[in-house]
Design a protein around this motif. Structure first.
Motif, PDB file in Angstrom:
ATOM      1  N   CYS A 127       0.768  -1.196  -0.075  1.00 35.68           N
ATOM      2  CA  CYS A 127       0.056  -0.008  -0.007  1.00 35.68           C
ATOM      3  C   CYS A 127       0.975   1.330   0.094  1.00 35.68           C
ATOM      4  CB  CYS A 127      -1.028  -0.063   1.331  1.00 35.68           C
ATOM      5  SG  CYS A 127      -0.057   0.242   2.702  1.00 35.68           S
ATOM      6  N   ARG A 148      -3.905   3.691  -0.049  1.00 39.66           N
ATOM      7  CA  ARG A 148      -4.541   3.028  -1.236  1.00 39.66           C
ATOM      8  C   ARG A 148      -3.489   1.972  -1.738  1.00 39.66           C
ATOM      9  NH1 ARG A 148      -1.814   7.635  -2.278  1.00 39.66           N
ATOM     10  NH2 ARG A 148      -0.589   7.980  -3.833  1.00 39.66           N
ATOM     11  N   ASN A 149      -3.963   1.243  -2.695  1.00 43.46           N
ATOM     12  CA  ASN A 149      -3.108   0.220  -3.167  1.00 43.46           C
ATOM     13  C   ASN A 149      -2.353   0.701  -4.485  1.00 43.46           C
ATOM     14  OD1 ASN A 149      -5.014  -0.020  -5.157  1.00 43.46           O
ATOM     15  ND2 ASN A 149      -6.064  -1.824  -4.429  1.00 43.46           N
ATOM     16  N   ALA A 151      -3.170   0.161  -7.450  1.00 43.33           N
ATOM     17  CA  ALA A 151      -3.936   0.663  -8.499  1.00 43.33           C
ATOM     18  C   ALA A 151      -4.896   1.910  -8.183  1.00 43.33           C
ATOM     19  CB  ALA A 151      -4.964  -0.613  -8.661  1.00 43.33           C
ATOM     20  N   ALA A 152      -4.328   2.569  -6.742  1.00 41.62           N
ATOM     21  CA  ALA A 152      -4.903   4.013  -6.455  1.00 41.62           C
ATOM     22  C   ALA A 152      -6.458   3.497  -6.013  1.00 41.62           C
ATOM     23  CB  ALA A 152      -4.953   4.758  -7.559  1.00 41.62           C
ATOM     24  N   ASP A 153      -6.804   2.198  -5.503  1.00 40.30           N
ATOM     25  CA  ASP A 153      -8.024   2.119  -4.971  1.00 40.30           C
ATOM     26  C   ASP A 153      -7.823   2.404  -3.280  1.00 40.30           C
ATOM     27  OD1 ASP A 153      -9.246   1.067  -7.295  1.00 40.30           O
ATOM     28  OD2 ASP A 153      -8.344  -0.860  -6.788  1.00 40.30           O
ATOM     29  N   ARG A 154      -9.032   2.959  -2.929  1.00 33.43           N
ATOM     30  CA  ARG A 154      -8.613   3.368  -1.456  1.00 33.43           C
ATOM     31  C   ARG A 154      -8.880   2.185  -0.784  1.00 33.43           C
ATOM     32  NH1 ARG A 154     -12.162   8.479   0.674  1.00 33.43           N
ATOM     33  NH2 ARG A 154     -10.743   8.159   2.262  1.00 33.43           N
ATOM     34  N   LEU A 155      -8.011   2.447   0.672  1.00 35.30           N
ATOM     35  CA  LEU A 155      -8.125   1.070   1.458  1.00 35.30           C
ATOM     36  C   LEU A 155      -8.344   1.636   2.986  1.00 35.30           C
ATOM     37  CD1 LEU A 155      -4.617  -0.622   0.437  1.00 35.30           C
ATOM     38  CD2 LEU A 155      -6.872  -1.266  -0.144  1.00 35.30           C
TER      39      LEU A 155
END
Length: 174
Positions: A127, A148-149, A151-155
């Protein structure tokens, strides 16, 4: 001479009696050595007694005392190595100044300055953890954070902050 042997040692028509064979086997097994004698075996064994006048008797030969194998202490199970507990609550970062943040998380992998804000970025294997500090007059303070990961997805920020803190603990001191 056969009159002096006890009745169980007299040869029968078919050879030695069963009892005679048993005595012979005991005598032969007593002659066998293993090459090592435990201290208790020699202390417990008695020397053959000299023959005394009287009726002829079969000589009793002491057998080697067999000591039980030494028991080794069972090893206690090895403890499972677990990571020490870490305060990975992201709320602890809110309101920290630059020095306090650096003391807790270490130096960031990237700092982006855009007045009146600074974004400190920490990168782990799984992350990216962004911490936003705003100019609050005398000092910059943490006001926002995000994880975020790749791929820029929020975590969720907590697991990512945990990785950042663990990386900090594992990093060599320079």
């Amino acid at each position: 001479m056969s009159g002096m042997l006890p009745h169980f040692a007299k040869p029968s028509r078919k050879g030695f009696s069963f009892f005679g064979l048993l005595i012979t086997a005991a005598v032969l097994s007593a002659c066998q050595t293993t090459g090592s004698t435990s201290p208790g075996a020699t202390a417990n064994a008695t020397a053959p007694q000299p023959a005394t006048a009287g009726p002829a008797t079969a000589e009793v030969v002491p057998t080697e005392v067999v000591q039980p194998a030494p028991q080794t202490a069972a090893r206690p199970p090895q403890p499972v190595v677990t990571a020490p507990p870490i305060n990975d609550n992201p709320n602890q970062l809110m309101g920290l100044d630059r020095d306090s943040l650096a003391a807790l998380l270490g130096q960031p992998d990237l700092v982006r300055r855009e007045k009146p804000a600074e974004i400190w970025q920490y990168v782990t294997a799984d992350c990216v953890f962004d911490v936003v500090l705003y100019d609050s007059g005398p000092a910059y303070r943490v006001t926002y954070l995000e994880a975020r990961n790749a791929a820029a997805d929020r975590l969720e920020p907590r697991p990512c902050l945990n990785q950042v803190l663990r990386n900090r603990m594992a990093a060599p001191i320079s």
